[in-house]
Design a protein around this motif. Structure first.
Motif, PDB file in Angstrom:
ATOM      1  N   PHE A 323       0.810  -1.224   0.000  1.00 52.09           N
ATOM      2  CA  PHE A 323       0.000   0.000   0.000  1.00 52.09           C
ATOM      3  C   PHE A 323       0.842   1.272   0.000  1.00 52.09           C
ATOM      4  N   GLY A 324       2.134   1.142   0.305  1.00 50.40           N
ATOM      5  CA  GLY A 324       2.983   2.321   0.349  1.00 50.40           C
ATOM      6  C   GLY A 324       2.687   3.240   1.511  1.00 50.40           C
ATOM      7  N   ILE A 325       2.025   2.728   2.535  1.00 49.38           N
ATOM      8  CA  ILE A 325       1.674   3.512   3.725  1.00 49.38           C
ATOM      9  C   ILE A 325       1.969   2.661   4.951  1.00 49.38           C
ATOM     10  N   ASP A 326       2.769   3.183   5.883  1.00 42.98           N
ATOM     11  CA  ASP A 326       3.049   2.451   7.108  1.00 42.98           C
ATOM     12  C   ASP A 326       1.802   2.342   7.974  1.00 42.98           C
ATOM     13  N   TYR A 327       1.695   1.242   8.686  1.00 38.66           N
ATOM     14  CA  TYR A 327       0.675   1.121   9.737  1.00 38.66           C
ATOM     15  C   TYR A 327       0.827   2.315  10.666  1.00 38.66           C
ATOM     16  N   THR A 328      -0.287   2.956  11.023  1.00 35.01           N
ATOM     17  CA  THR A 328      -0.218   4.306  11.599  1.00 35.01           C
ATOM     18  C   THR A 328       0.081   4.364  13.090  1.00 35.01           C
ATOM     19  N   GLN A 329       0.055   3.236  13.800  1.00 37.44           N
ATOM     20  CA  GLN A 329       0.301   3.283  15.234  1.00 37.44           C
ATOM     21  C   GLN A 329       1.623   2.622  15.601  1.00 37.44           C
ATOM     22  N   LYS A 330       1.991   2.807  16.853  1.00 35.81           N
ATOM     23  CA  LYS A 330       3.241   2.227  17.327  1.00 35.81           C
ATOM     24  C   LYS A 330       3.059   0.819  17.861  1.00 35.81           C
ATOM     25  N   LYS A 331       1.816   0.420  18.077  1.00 35.65           N
ATOM     26  CA  LYS A 331       1.578  -0.921  18.618  1.00 35.65           C
ATOM     27  C   LYS A 331       0.418  -1.582  17.898  1.00 35.65           C
ATOM     28  N   LEU A 332       0.445  -2.912  17.887  1.00 36.72           N
ATOM     29  CA  LEU A 332      -0.667  -3.710  17.383  1.00 36.72           C
ATOM     30  C   LEU A 332      -0.812  -4.920  18.294  1.00 36.72           C
ATOM     31  N   ASP A 333      -1.903  -4.965  19.026  1.00 34.70           N
ATOM     32  CA  ASP A 333      -2.208  -6.115  19.880  1.00 34.70           C
ATOM     33  C   ASP A 333      -3.251  -6.975  19.188  1.00 34.70           C
ATOM     34  N   GLN A 334      -3.140  -8.272  19.371  1.00 35.24           N
ATOM     35  CA  GLN A 334      -4.212  -9.171  18.975  1.00 35.24           C
ATOM     36  C   GLN A 334      -4.422 -10.152  20.119  1.00 35.24           C
ATOM     37  N   ILE A 335      -5.677 -10.507  20.349  1.00 34.76           N
ATOM     38  CA  ILE A 335      -6.011 -11.276  21.539  1.00 34.76           C
ATOM     39  C   ILE A 335      -6.969 -12.414  21.177  1.00 34.76           C
ATOM     40  N   ALA A 336      -6.691 -13.590  21.718  1.00 29.91           N
ATOM     41  CA  ALA A 336      -7.505 -14.788  21.481  1.00 29.91           C
ATOM     42  C   ALA A 336      -8.530 -14.910  22.607  1.00 29.91           C
ATOM     43  N   LEU A 337      -9.787 -14.628  22.290  1.00 26.79           N
ATOM     44  CA  LEU A 337     -10.835 -14.605  23.311  1.00 26.79           C
ATOM     45  C   LEU A 337     -11.599 -15.929  23.341  1.00 26.79           C
ATOM     46  N   PRO A 338     -11.895 -16.445  24.527  1.00 26.12           N
ATOM     47  CA  PRO A 338     -12.709 -17.662  24.613  1.00 26.12           C
ATOM     48  C   PRO A 338     -14.091 -17.492  24.000  1.00 26.12           C
ATOM     49  N   ASP A 339     -14.623 -16.267  24.036  1.00 25.94           N
ATOM     50  CA  ASP A 339     -15.949 -15.988  23.484  1.00 25.94           C
ATOM     51  C   ASP A 339     -15.883 -14.729  22.624  1.00 25.94           C
ATOM     52  N   LEU A 340     -16.384 -14.848  21.397  1.00 27.93           N
ATOM     53  CA  LEU A 340     -16.502 -13.702  20.497  1.00 27.93           C
ATOM     54  C   LEU A 340     -17.491 -14.103  19.429  1.00 27.93           C
ATOM     55  N   ASN A 341     -18.438 -13.212  19.103  1.00 37.18           N
ATOM     56  CA  ASN A 341     -19.489 -13.605  18.163  1.00 37.18           C
ATOM     57  C   ASN A 341     -18.986 -13.712  16.729  1.00 37.18           C
ATOM     58  N   PRO A 342     -18.280 -12.717  16.153  1.00 36.25           N
ATOM     59  CA  PRO A 342     -17.662 -12.967  14.848  1.00 36.25           C
ATOM     60  C   PRO A 342     -16.402 -13.791  15.035  1.00 36.25           C
ATOM     61  N   ALA A 343     -15.860 -14.319  13.944  1.00 32.82           N
ATOM     62  CA  ALA A 343     -14.601 -15.065  14.028  1.00 32.82           C
ATOM     63  C   ALA A 343     -13.459 -14.162  14.459  1.00 32.82           C
ATOM     64  N   ALA A 344     -13.542 -12.876  14.093  1.00 34.32           N
ATOM     65  CA  ALA A 344     -12.530 -11.902  14.494  1.00 34.32           C
ATOM     66  C   ALA A 344     -13.080 -10.508  14.237  1.00 34.32           C
ATOM     67  N   MET A 345     -12.438  -9.501  14.839  1.00 36.13           N
ATOM     68  CA  MET A 345     -12.868  -8.120  14.653  1.00 36.13           C
ATOM     69  C   MET A 345     -11.644  -7.219  14.615  1.00 36.13           C
ATOM     70  N   GLU A 346     -11.638  -6.292  13.629  1.00 35.91           N
ATOM     71  CA  GLU A 346     -10.445  -5.540  13.262  1.00 35.91           C
ATOM     72  C   GLU A 346     -10.197  -4.287  14.070  1.00 35.91           C
ATOM     73  N   ASN A 347     -10.709  -4.143  15.283  1.00 31.84           N
ATOM     74  CA  ASN A 347     -10.518  -2.929  16.076  1.00 31.84           C
ATOM     75  C   ASN A 347      -9.099  -2.378  15.904  1.00 31.84           C
ATOM     76  N   TRP A 348      -9.017  -1.078  15.682  1.00 33.26           N
ATOM     77  CA  TRP A 348      -7.727  -0.463  15.359  1.00 33.26           C
ATOM     78  C   TRP A 348      -6.761  -0.621  16.528  1.00 33.26           C
ATOM     79  N   GLY A 349      -5.696  -1.364  16.295  1.00 33.31           N
ATOM     80  CA  GLY A 349      -4.674  -1.536  17.315  1.00 33.31           C
ATOM     81  C   GLY A 349      -4.952  -2.632  18.314  1.00 33.31           C
ATOM     82  N   LEU A 350      -6.168  -3.187  18.329  1.00 37.14           N
ATOM     83  CA  LEU A 350      -6.515  -4.276  19.254  1.00 37.14           C
ATOM     84  C   LEU A 350      -7.470  -5.226  18.526  1.00 37.14           C
ATOM     85  N   ILE A 351      -6.900  -6.138  17.748  1.00 38.53           N
ATOM     86  CA  ILE A 351      -7.717  -7.069  16.974  1.00 38.53           C
ATOM     87  C   ILE A 351      -8.119  -8.235  17.867  1.00 38.53           C
ATOM     88  N   THR A 352      -9.406  -8.546  17.875  1.00 37.16           N
ATOM     89  CA  THR A 352      -9.910  -9.642  18.694  1.00 37.16           C
ATOM     90  C   THR A 352     -10.233 -10.847  17.809  1.00 37.16           C
TER      91      THR A 352
END
Length: 941
Positions: A323-352
């Motif tokens: 894309f020629g554009i750096d990811y805009t934040q200094k951190k990216l967390d992703q977390i494996a939740l025991p319960d979540l209705n979609p398979a995953a969700m793209e929350n900015w900086g905290l993907i579940t």
């Protein structure tokens, strides 16, 4: 957010298809701790009266106020561990959360009323301030609208003036949800400090897409109303709070921990996220961004997050370069939740993620499960640009998020795992998902008018195969026409100029057009794409190779439906004597073109490599020539087209545009075919025949035919299978599973004996020798050919396993029994979240409904428990449970269901099921005798 995965295949290795198709924001704030404690006293805020007033003229917020930033304090009172108190029978857990928020906004048009969203919150203490002169403005009343708008209305005694800057402060409290919505509770089992291996732990997490931010704090909850968020989370000591942005500071006071976050980028409310847990993390390598993957401490210590952590940095770097554009934040967390209705969700900086979408256990998880993880991560990280950085203006164009994320996933996974060879499989999976839904008159355009998508239920219904799969396929078609390098150049300009802004599809076409023009191309991008995104459905192109005539019409299963629609169709065509050429059909036709005129002994093949979103029909002579080629030397036809010819033939027959016997003839070459894509296509299409006829006399001859067709393929893998091994080639691993599925479900004796022996060995010795790749299919078939003992053994293993992949495979297998009372009991288990988690209810019911012995049970069950069942993916449940409906009685029951039940987000799914049932009734009536005769003739020959 990825389209919610579900499995709906009866004889096919469907979970394989789902595996491949799988086919989804930060802040600083300075607050005195004692002030926070006093303003967040849970007993202080009174309940706002629900005053009924005349609803606004539309469901959308007025545009007279533009939010700029929020200061949000949230205080979930949840315990992560329940502390038992002597002589107290109930635990001291609390589901209360309290908070306050200040939204700073700009007034663009004079008004004395503030509209914003709030849902199921008790709101109080409204204060409005003029930020230009620091003067308070009196609030005269605060009330909710009693309608679907979720409007919270703040009336003022002094008007806000245009060009002025103001703020609104509100205190609030609400309940932490146990239904996986808004701010919700999740639980898991892990050993505690006292050595109890079955201690229950709790965590708090958010799931806000599309319209649930309003359940966490009052806000302007529309995607175009982006703002910067300054967030403080108050949580119990010895827990960790994660948010969209990096933590700015952490302090403690009176047993509570105060975590303040840096400001977020300017973002939409649905991307707001936080979690409070006792999770631990593992880092990923990246030269600039701090990437961490969080999961249960037990899972982290066992290395189950290692695969995800290993590929995440590589995927992020791939997108940054593309894309020629750096990811805009200094951190990216992703977390494996025991319960979540979609398979995953793209929350900015905290993907579940659901745990099964992020964790991989060596020696237990299928090798193919790595593809699921890579696909999900690639999809969600793509959203950090498509959706988070650049966002659609309104939910009617959610395909700009989801279609792009799906399309880009093909390339990212292929980059990080080239041995998977996923592109062709992903593309055909997306193509067929979209084709199936878009062949119904009750489908919808990729980009419907915004006025048609207003309520929450209407928005939720947009998250379907049209949005995800059709969106990806039409983007691929455009990239093929203008060339991928030109397409990517336009995308880079689009992302650059609309960063932190909102767009509609016209902006996208403008930038791709600019790239096309600069490259010297002549494609009129908007003119071409208008026919694919703003019209419902897709065309079938009919070619007569005897005279070169070609025309198009809308493809519908119900072919009696008339349509005046036509498309600008790019057609890649080849023959057995010429290379590939690109031509266009820009009218309904008929037109005559020499390139579609076959010479003696020549066949014509259109839509080479399936680059277009359309089906192709031919005159009988050309069909015969193509099928002869498949039987004599199939490799003259590109691999994707070998699968697509089968898919087109079967679906054209379903739409009564082709003789059903010809469609069945297209499967005869499979006896000697080893490639996965043609087999997958045939088995998936024959599944429709199974669904229509597995309760009739057609089923026996059909099974006999399939047994013989799969015998050689099963034999090809037999040595691997019986020694619990798998081939190295990725696609052959899929075909091995498919071979076992088809062979066993159709009664091939050596297959049945194999699954029974392997499962019996496990039961007797408590040693599982079954290769992880093969467990799902062998578990299912062993339970299907077994009885109570096999079912109870599988259930016991399901309850005791801590591995998510193993639990998912066993949960599927438990639905395969033919014993009615076991299936009925299993359905009852779905009502108990201690046995079947709420997020797994929909897929479990669908598994049972795939089983011919369980379909009627499942239909009765969902009607008896609709209120509970519909909390999950209700649309998926309807699609699965009604898939066999093909009688007038079933149609009438379904129509009564549509009248008597609150359908909400399942509305479109129910009416699509009604339409599909009508199609099924007519098709079965017209084709049953022909199909029976065809299968009987194959058996006799």
């Amino acid at each position: 957010m990825p389209k919610q995965l579900h499995i709906s295949k009866a004889i096919a290795a469907t979970f394989v298809v789902l595996t491949v198709s799988a086919i989804a924001g930060l802040v600083t704030m300075i607050i005195m701790y004692q002030s926070e404690l006093s303003t967040m006293d849970p007993t202080a805020p009174p309940t706002i009266p629900s005053t009924t007033t005349a609803p606004p003229p539309v469901m959308r917020l007025p545009k007279n106020l533009i939010p700029e930033s929020y200061e949000v304090v949230l205080w979930p009172r949840l315990y992560t561990q329940i502390i038992e108190v002597i002589n107290v029978t109930s635990p001291n857990q609390t589901m209360l959360f309290t908070g306050n928020s200040t939204v700073n906004f700009h007034c663009v048009q004079k008004t004395s009323t503030i509209y914003l969203h709030s849902m199921e919150l008790n709101v109080s203490d409204a204060k409005v301030k003029n930020r230009d002169n620091n003067q308070d403005i009196d609030v005269t009343s605060t009330y909710y609208h009693k309608d679907q708008s979720d409007f919270l209305v703040v009336e003022l005694n002094t008007a806000l003036m245009a060009e002025g800057n103001y703020s609104l402060f509100l205190s609030f409290h609400g309940e932490i949800s146990d239904a996986l919505e808004g701010l919700y509770v999740s639980s898991y089992i892990e050993e505690d400090d006292e050595g109890d291996p079955n201690a229950e732990r709790f965590l708090a997490a958010t799931n806000l897409e599309p319209t649930l931010a309003r359940r966490v704090f009052p806000c302007f909850d529309e995607p175009e109303m982006k703002a910067v968020f300054h967030v403080t989370i108050i949580h119990r000591q010895n827990t960790i709070a994660l948010g969209n942005a990096e933590r700015y500071s952490t302090n403690t006071h009176d047993g509570w921990q105060y975590t303040r976050f840096n400001p977020t980028p300017r973002m939409s409310t649905y991307l707001f996220a936080f979690t409070v847990s006792e999770f631990e993390s593992i880092p990923s390598a990246h030269e600039r961004v701090k990437i961490k993957t969080f999961a249960r401490p037990e899972a982290i210590k066992a290395g189950h997050a290692s695969y995800a952590a290993n590929i995440t940095g590589k995927i992020l770097t791939f997108y940054e370069k593309l894309f020629g554009i750096d990811y805009t934040q200094k951190k990216l967390d992703q977390i494996a939740l025991p319960d979540l209705n979609p398979a995953a969700m793209e929350n900015w900086g905290l993907i579940t993620y659901q745990e099964g979408g992020l964790l991989y256990e060596e020696g237990v998880s299928s090798l193919l499960h790595k593809e699921v993880i890579a696909t999900l991560i690639a999809h969600e990280i793509a959203h950090q640009w498509f959706g988070n950085l650049v966002t659609m203006k309104w939910w009617n164009e959610i395909w700009l998020n989801e279609g792009f994320a799906t399309y880009m996933t093909y390339f990212a996974v292929d980059h990080v795992e080239p041995s998977f060879n996923v592109k062709d499989t992903f593309i055909l999976s997306s193509l067929h998902e979209a084709f199936e839904e878009d062949a119904l008159a009750s489908s919808h355009p990729l980009n419907p008018p915004p006025q048609d998508i207003q309520t929450t239920f209407e928005i939720i219904q947009m998250f379907d195969s049209i949005t995800y799969s059709k969106g990806a396929i039409v983007l691929r078609m455009l990239a093929d026409v203008v060339e991928e390098r030109v397409f990517n150049k336009g995308i880079r300009m689009y992302l650059r100029d609309f960063s932190f802004k909102n767009t509609d599809e016209s902006n996208l076409w403008d930038y791709i057009q600019e790239a096309v023009t600069e490259d010297g191309g002549h494609t009129k991008v908007a003119k071409m794409m208008d026919t694919w995104t703003n019209q419902i459905g897709y065309p079938v192109i009919t070619i007569n190779t005897t005279n070169g005539e070609i025309y198009q019409k809308r493809f519908l299963f119900n072919d009696t439906s008339e349509s005046s629609l036509w498309w600008e169709v790019p057609i890649r065509v080849m023959s057995n004597t010429t290379g590939t050429q690109l031509t266009w059909l820009r009218t309904p036709g008929p037109e005559t073109m020499d390139k579609f005129l076959s010479k003696h002994g020549e066949w014509i093949l259109a839509n080479v490599n399936c680059t277009g979103y359309y089906r192709v029909n031919y005159n009988p002579e050309n069909w015969d020539a193509l099928l002869t080629q498949l039987e004599t030397n199939p490799h003259r036809i590109p691999l994707m087209n070998r699968g697509q010819l089968v898919d087109d033939a079967f679906n054209l027959a379903r739409a009564k545009l082709l003789n059903v016997a010809l469609a069945l003839n297209s499967t005869r070459f499979l006896r000697r075919e080893k490639a996965y894509l043609p087999w997958e296509s045939a088995v998936r299409n024959l599944e429709y025949f199974v669904l229509m006829f597995d309760r009739t006399e057609v089923y026996g001859p059909m099974q006999a035919y399939l047994r013989e067709q799969v015998r050689e393929l099963y034999g090809f893998f037999k040595n691997y299978t019986e020694h619990s091994q798998v081939p190295e080639d990725h696609s052959l691993q899929y075909n091995q599973i498919l071979a076992i599925e088809v062979a066993c479900s159709n009664g091939l004796p050596e297959c049945v004996e194999m699954v029974q022996q392997m499962f019996a060995f496990w039961m007797k010795n408590n040693t599982n020798i079954i290769h992880p790749n093969l467990r799902s299919v062998i578990y299912c078939q062993a339970v299907a050919y077994g009885g109570k003992a096999e079912w109870e053994f599988a259930w016991k293993k399901y309850q005791s396993s801590s591995d998510i992949s193993e639990k998912d495979q066993l949960r599927k297998a438990l639905s395969c029994t033919k014993t009615i009372w076991l299936l009925n009991r299993y359905l009852e288990y779905t009502l108990d979240p201690e046995k079947i988690r709420l997020m797994d209810v929909a897929s479990t019911i669908n598994y049972i409904s795939e089983n011919v012995a369980g379909q009627a049970l499942a239909w009765n069950f969902i009607r008896g428990h609709w209120e509970y069942v519909s909390q999950g993916d209700a649309a998926t449940v309807i699609e699965g449970v009604t898939s066999r409906f093909s009688t007038q009685f079933e149609l009438e029951e379904l129509e009564r269901f549509a009248t008597d039940y609150a359908l909400d987000s399942a509305t479109r799914a129910v009416y699509q099921a009604i339409e599909q049932t009508q199609v099924n009734i007519e098709w079965v009536g017209e084709n049953k005798d022909v199909i029976l005769e065809w299968f009987e003739s194959q058996s006799s020959s």
